[in-house]
Motif scaffolding. Sequence first.
Motif, PDB file in Angstrom:
ATOM      1  N   PRO A   1      16.461   9.179   0.117  1.00 30.58           N
ATOM      2  CA  PRO A   1      16.968  10.469  -0.381  1.00 30.58           C
ATOM      3  C   PRO A   1      16.973  10.508  -1.906  1.00 30.58           C
ATOM      4  O   PRO A   1      17.248   9.508  -2.566  1.00 30.58           O
TER       5      PRO A   1
ATOM      6  N   ARG B   1      19.191  17.189  -2.820  1.00 29.17           N
ATOM      7  CA  ARG B   1      19.285  16.957  -1.375  1.00 29.17           C
ATOM      8  C   ARG B   1      18.066  17.458  -0.618  1.00 29.17           C
ATOM      9  O   ARG B   1      17.812  17.046   0.509  1.00 29.17           O
ATOM     10  N   ARG B   2      17.283  18.353  -1.225  1.00 31.05           N
ATOM     11  CA  ARG B   2      16.127  18.931  -0.531  1.00 31.05           C
ATOM     12  C   ARG B   2      14.891  18.058  -0.593  1.00 31.05           C
ATOM     13  O   ARG B   2      13.919  18.329   0.092  1.00 31.05           O
TER      14      ARG B   2
END
Length: 157
Positions: free
Chosen positions: A75, A80-81
């Motif tokens: 991540p 977060r995308r």
Amino acid sequence: MTARLQGFGLARDQMRSALASSAGISPADLDALEHLEAAGPLTQRQLGDRLSLTSGAITMLVDRLERAGWVQRRPHPGDRRSVLVELSAQTAEFAPPGLASYHARIKLIAAGVPAAHREAIASFLQAAADAAADAAADLRRRPARGRAASAKAPAKG
């Protein structure tokens, strides 16, 4: 001097082709690994931009490298995308045996350059790298020409 630089580029291309073949990966896969080695973790989009690949093509490339154990996704700490692609801990273990000796030889050659010449050589190499990057960016902005472009052109009539 430019002929020597071209000669180095061609010889390095041959070495990279042999390296990719020895490692069981494609030259594009090797390009991706080199970008990750030089830059550290990148998003797939950043890596795709560096390799001039579409989002679908870079996804397939990263999937292939991840399945083979060369890279891993994690991540993105600030977004977060998206995810970051990075070299796996095992990547150094996968390197073909001749690569370490090539790197050692290049380090010896560099160490043999007289200190008084190092700054001029480093500046020349950086300027040549910048010129190559600028040319690549310019080529990406221009419309495609030749056989590949004519295959994409709409039919007349």
